[in-house]
Design an enzyme around this catalytic site. Structure first.
Site, PDB file in Angstrom:
ATOM      1  N   CYS A 198     -10.823  -7.385  -0.494  1.00  0.00           N
ATOM      2  CA  CYS A 198     -10.770  -8.832  -0.600  1.00  0.00           C
ATOM      3  C   CYS A 198     -11.843  -9.529   0.229  1.00  0.00           C
ATOM      4  O   CYS A 198     -12.211 -10.638  -0.065  1.00  0.00           O
ATOM      5  CB  CYS A 198      -9.410  -9.354  -0.140  1.00  0.00           C
ATOM      6  SG  CYS A 198      -8.100  -8.222  -0.467  1.00  0.00           S
ATOM      7  N   GLN A 231       0.811  -1.226   0.000  1.00  0.00           N
ATOM      8  CA  GLN A 231       0.000   0.000   0.000  1.00  0.00           C
ATOM      9  C   GLN A 231       0.843   1.275   0.000  1.00  0.00           C
ATOM     10  O   GLN A 231       0.292   2.370  -0.112  1.00  0.00           O
ATOM     11  CB  GLN A 231      -0.933   0.012   1.218  1.00  0.00           C
ATOM     12  CG  GLN A 231      -2.067  -0.988   1.128  1.00  0.00           C
ATOM     13  CD  GLN A 231      -3.109  -0.637   0.055  1.00  0.00           C
ATOM     14  OE1 GLN A 231      -3.129   0.464  -0.484  1.00  0.00           O
ATOM     15  NE2 GLN A 231      -3.964  -1.589  -0.259  1.00  0.00           N
TER      16      GLN A 231
HETATM   17  C1  PLP Z   1      -1.210  -4.692   2.292  1.00  0.00           C
HETATM   18  C2  PLP Z   1      -1.569  -5.645   1.189  1.00  0.00           C
HETATM   19  N1  PLP Z   1      -0.830  -6.750   1.012  1.00  0.00           N
HETATM   20  C3  PLP Z   1      -1.100  -7.624   0.043  1.00  0.00           C
HETATM   21  C4  PLP Z   1      -2.164  -7.438  -0.804  1.00  0.00           C
HETATM   22  C5  PLP Z   1      -2.453  -8.496  -1.833  1.00  0.00           C
HETATM   23  O1  PLP Z   1      -2.325  -8.004  -3.132  1.00  0.00           O
HETATM   24  P1  PLP Z   1      -2.700  -8.938  -4.351  1.00  0.00           P
HETATM   25  O2  PLP Z   1      -4.145  -9.336  -4.146  1.00  0.00           O
HETATM   26  O3  PLP Z   1      -2.509  -8.079  -5.534  1.00  0.00           O
HETATM   27  O4  PLP Z   1      -1.814 -10.104  -4.333  1.00  0.00           O
HETATM   28  C6  PLP Z   1      -2.970  -6.313  -0.665  1.00  0.00           C
HETATM   29  C7  PLP Z   1      -4.155  -6.092  -1.534  1.00  0.00           C
HETATM   30  O5  PLP Z   1      -5.152  -5.571  -1.110  1.00  0.00           O
HETATM   31  C8  PLP Z   1      -2.649  -5.379   0.359  1.00  0.00           C
HETATM   32  O6  PLP Z   1      -3.391  -4.287   0.554  1.00  0.00           O
END
Ligand code: PLP
Length: 373
Positions: free
Chosen positions: A325, A180
């Site tokens: 998510c 982020q």
């Molecule tokens: C802090 C953080 N880490 C990891 C992720 C995972 O990203 P990705 O779904 O693109 O793998 C996110 C996505 O929202 C995130 O905000």
């Protein structure tokens, strides 16, 4: 009909025009496999190399310390599982915070199911970790500490450099999930003192499906995928050249735009907050008042559920309750629960996140729509 104002940049960003432009030739004429020894391969390999240098420069790292992955999730899995595989002979303990993204918490829990000990560090009411709590959790057999740089829901920035001073003195590896932070605040792996750092392309104007793991030279790390040896054997599989080129272009843009972009984001975010605070008595800010991502406004509206509010303004504002998510679940966000947020405040919470493309007019329109509810 005009589209709702997009205030969900923490969920994902659009692909910047410059990024798309950089990528397109690698989807058309420059289609070679970087491992091929003919000129088609050479052109692709050169593009991957340039992208690696660009991402490294964004982080103050060396090009050979960047491993391209398919996502931040994969980078986090490689960091946690890869360090665990490398150090399993002598170490058996991990430390994470209570507000990590599932892409860190889940691999940590997976390791716990394999017999690793796991310490979960609590946070205060602002979602901040106290470095002293990390120090107290360390053991002689601690392999890795993984503490996110900035929280995806409330935006709180963790004291990673202070934690690094503690882990370094004990010879313990430190990973930070900076998915982020990139494109919002400057990032430097030496200033942070981390051994491993995760990036996600689609949080800073590159496409979805590409990420990177910074791995400090000399860090003990084993692969979690096995194949033909690309990415120094740490992430085998033919390189996703267009996406990697996109990540490199996004890193270059972020370098050019920061730190000015930080101030622009902050001004837009604060204008939205001021408008809402004036119009909605009892509005509460969640997350740290100052140690917080400049684009993130996580607020609780009194007397209305966040879900209900967002559905009422759906035609005018596109935002989310917290983490994109898991926004389908009605359960209180794990982050707000860890902060000790009461049920009413957690229920009324909404995450509004601005980005490089947000305009003052959009802030006015969104503030008006949200204030009427
Ligand atoms: C802090 C953080 N880490 C990891 C992720 C995972 O990203 P990705 O779904 O693109 O793998 C996110 C996505 O929202 C995130 O905000």
């Amino acid at each position: 009909m005009s589209k709702p104002v997009y205030l969900d940049y923490n969920a994902t960003t659009p692909v910047a025009a410059e990024v798309l432009e950089a990528m397109l030739p690698y989807l058309t004429q420059h289609f070679g496999n970087p491992s091929s020894s003919h000129p088609y391969g050479g052109t692709a390999a050169e593009a991957v190399h340039k992208a690696r240098e660009s991402v490294a420069r964004l982080l103050g790292a060396a090009a050979d310390e960047i491993v391209f992955t398919g996502s931040a999730t994969e980078a986090n899995n490689l960091a946690l599982l890869g360090v665990a595989r490398a150090l399993a002979g002598a170490k058996r303990h991990l430390v994470v915070s209570a507000v990590e993204h599932p892409a860190v918490l889940e691999p940590a829990l997976h390791l716990q199911s394999e017999g690793w000990a796991l310490s979960v560090i609590p946070v205060d009411a602002y979602a901040r970790i106290d470095p002293a709590e990390v120090a107290a959790a360390l053991r002689p057999d601690t392999a890795l500490v993984s503490i996110m740089h900035a929280n995806n829901e409330v935006g709180t920035i963790q004291p990673v450099a202070e934690i690094a001073a503690i882990t370094k003195a004990r010879g313990i590896l430190l990973h930070t999930d900076a998915a982020q932070s990139a494109g919002k605040i400057p990032l430097n792996v030496d200033a942070l003192g981390v051994d491993l750092l995760t990036l996600a392309g689609h949080k800073f104007y590159a496409p979805k499906g590409v990420g990177a793991l910074y791995v400090r030279r000399g860090t003990a790390l084993r692969p979690i995928l096995f194949g033909a040896g690309q990415e120094r054997g740490l992430r085998p599989g033919t390189e996703n050249v267009p996406q990697v080129v996109g990540l490199g272009a996004a890193a270059r843009l972020a370098r050019e735009r920061l730190p000015a972009a930080t101030e622009k984001l902050r001004a837009l975010r604060d204008a939205l907050h001021e408008r809402l605070a004036a119009a909605v008595p009892g509005l509460l800010l969640n997350g740290h008042p100052s140690a917080r991502l400049p684009n993130t406004l996580h607020v609780s509206f009194p007397g209305i559920a966040g879900r209900e509010l967002l559905s009422r303004v759906a035609g005018q504002v596109a935002a989310s309750l917290g983490s994109a998510c898991h926004s389908d679940a009605d359960a209180v966000s794990g982050v707000l629960a860890a902060m000790g947020c009461n049920a009413g405040r957690a229920l009324g919470a909404v995450r509004l996140s601005v980005g490089w493309m947000t305009t003052p007019e959009e802030i006015d329109a969104a503030a008006a729509a949200l204030s009427e509810m």
